[in-house]
Design an enzyme around this catalytic site. Structure first.
Site, PDB file in Angstrom:
ATOM      1  N   LYS A 143      59.108 133.761  61.181  1.00 24.02           N
ATOM      2  CA  LYS A 143      57.807 134.405  61.423  1.00 24.02           C
ATOM      3  C   LYS A 143      57.989 135.702  62.212  1.00 24.02           C
ATOM      4  O   LYS A 143      57.335 136.706  61.937  1.00 24.02           O
ATOM      5  CB  LYS A 143      56.866 133.436  62.162  1.00 24.02           C
ATOM      6  CG  LYS A 143      56.368 132.327  61.248  1.00 24.02           C
ATOM      7  CD  LYS A 143      55.690 131.178  61.985  1.00 24.02           C
ATOM      8  CE  LYS A 143      55.431 130.033  61.003  1.00 24.02           C
ATOM      9  NZ  LYS A 143      54.876 128.823  61.601  1.00 24.02           N
ATOM     10  N   ASP A 156      46.617 130.766  62.030  1.00 23.44           N
ATOM     11  CA  ASP A 156      47.087 129.620  61.245  1.00 23.44           C
ATOM     12  C   ASP A 156      45.928 128.981  60.482  1.00 23.44           C
ATOM     13  O   ASP A 156      46.149 128.219  59.538  1.00 23.44           O
ATOM     14  CB  ASP A 156      47.704 128.566  62.182  1.00 23.44           C
ATOM     15  CG  ASP A 156      49.197 128.388  61.966  1.00 23.44           C
ATOM     16  OD1 ASP A 156      49.712 128.881  60.941  1.00 23.44           O
ATOM     17  OD2 ASP A 156      49.843 127.761  62.827  1.00 23.44           O
ATOM     18  N   GLN A 167      53.368 126.663  67.340  1.00 21.57           N
ATOM     19  CA  GLN A 167      54.168 125.983  66.319  1.00 21.57           C
ATOM     20  C   GLN A 167      54.040 124.464  66.472  1.00 21.57           C
ATOM     21  O   GLN A 167      54.229 123.923  67.555  1.00 21.57           O
ATOM     22  CB  GLN A 167      55.638 126.413  66.436  1.00 21.57           C
ATOM     23  CG  GLN A 167      56.530 125.852  65.358  1.00 21.57           C
ATOM     24  CD  GLN A 167      56.193 126.399  63.972  1.00 21.57           C
ATOM     25  OE1 GLN A 167      55.923 127.588  63.799  1.00 21.57           O
ATOM     26  NE2 GLN A 167      56.181 125.524  62.973  1.00 21.57           N
TER      27      GLN A 167
END
Ligand code: NAP
Length: 283
Positions: free
Chosen positions: A53, A120, A97
């Site tokens: 990422k 997200d 995460q």
């Protein structure tokens, strides 16, 4: 029939190029899109994902910061850090995460992220916005699947789409996106009776289960579009999806490979969401 491949690597490259272009335009206005990634603990897969990422962001001109904390970090400390990032106008996207260490409540952590920075798309506000068809952030994996369908010019109106899996991050949002695109949608899960009878009727099948060979050639209507979200390992330890690729490609009209299908698209859509968050904050 041999199915045509929907190449996630090629499509994601194109999307990353577009992101780079839009990022340059923002930078020309003095705005630096910025993503903050938080990694708690030492999960090996999470370390790889967060590194990707950061690298993807750098490649497209987005500024990504990876903050690493030990697994012993307390929930309160994590929430406090998220609140600080929420209040920082220079940060446009926040990603924690998953999975988090067992002592943490992932739901509360995600709900602490400001919805305007929820790149997200996991916040309940993002899920609600998708549900009612309002602007929000779409979860990256199903969003990437929609882009793959768009890339082949597939008109979902009136088509029967079968989604296998009903998780909050893939199956359910996938079904809502397909519905929004006017498909008739069936959602299957571990309690579904006669999965094959349903998939055989489908014009589009999205497999998001996490088990090899959930979808085999005898379960697919000739010419159907098959999107394989699954990530598994075969007996040789090689990455594979939920779909029996070799068998199904002989029946389907279109198919996504694993690797090189949905995975790179998920990564690309995070960049798109971060850019979108920046543009909305700077409008
Ligand atoms: P998950 O939360 O474990 O959900 C799996 C779903 O599959 C559940 O809804 C489950 O049903 C259903 N299921 C299990 N066995 C089934 C069966 N035999 N028949 C029909 N449905 C069945 O997984 P997830 O997070 O959605 O992820 C699914 C897969 O996609 C995993 O392999 C994951 O690694 C992969 N993934 C890939 C990407 C990518 O970027 N490529 C991103 C995210 C996830 P119940 O609800 O009844 O238990």
């Amino acid at each position: 029939m041999t199915a045509q491949l929907i190449d996630g690597n090629a499509l994601s490259k194109k999307i990353r190029g577009e992101v780079a272009h839009r990022t340059a335009a923002l930078k020309a206005r003095g705005i630096q899109p910025a993503l903050s990634i938080i990694l708690v603990g030492e999960d090996p897969a999470s370390q790889v994902y967060t590194r990707h990422k950061v690298n993807d962001s750098a490649e497209t001109g987005l500024a990504a910061t990876l903050e690493r904390y030990p697994a012993t970090m307390s929930q309160d400390e994590l929430l406090a850090r998220i609140r600080t990032l929420n209040a920082d106008p220079k940060v446009h996207g926040i990603l924690v995460q998953l999975p988090l260490p067992a002592h943490m409540d992932a739901k509360q952590v995600i709900e602490t992220i400001a919805p305007a920075k929820d790149v997200d798309g996991f916040h309940i506000a993002s899920a609600g916005a998708l549900m009612v068809g309002q602007p929000g952030f779409w979860p990256c994996t199903p969003y990437g699947c929609m882009k793959m369908l768009e890339s082949i010019g597939y008109d979902l109106r009136g088509k029967h789409a079968v989604v296998i899996g009903r998780s909050n991050i893939v199956g359910k949002p996938m079904a809502l996106m397909l519905l929004q695109a006017n498909a008739t949608v069936t959602i299957c899960h571990s309690g579904t009776k006669d999965l094959a009878a349903l998939t055989r009727q489908a014009d589009v099948v999205v497999a998001a289960v996490g088990k090899r060979n959930v979808l085999t050639a005898d379960m697919v209507k000739p010419g159907a579009v098959v999107i394989d979200v699954g990530m598994n390992r075969d007996d040789a330890g090689k990455l594979c999806g939920d779909v029996d690729f070799e068998g199904v490609r002989a029946v389907a009209g279109w198919i996504t490979p694993v690797p090189g299908g949905v995975g790179p698209m998920t990564r690309a859509m995070l960049l798109v969401n971060t850019l979108e968050a920046t543009e909305r904050a700077s409008a």
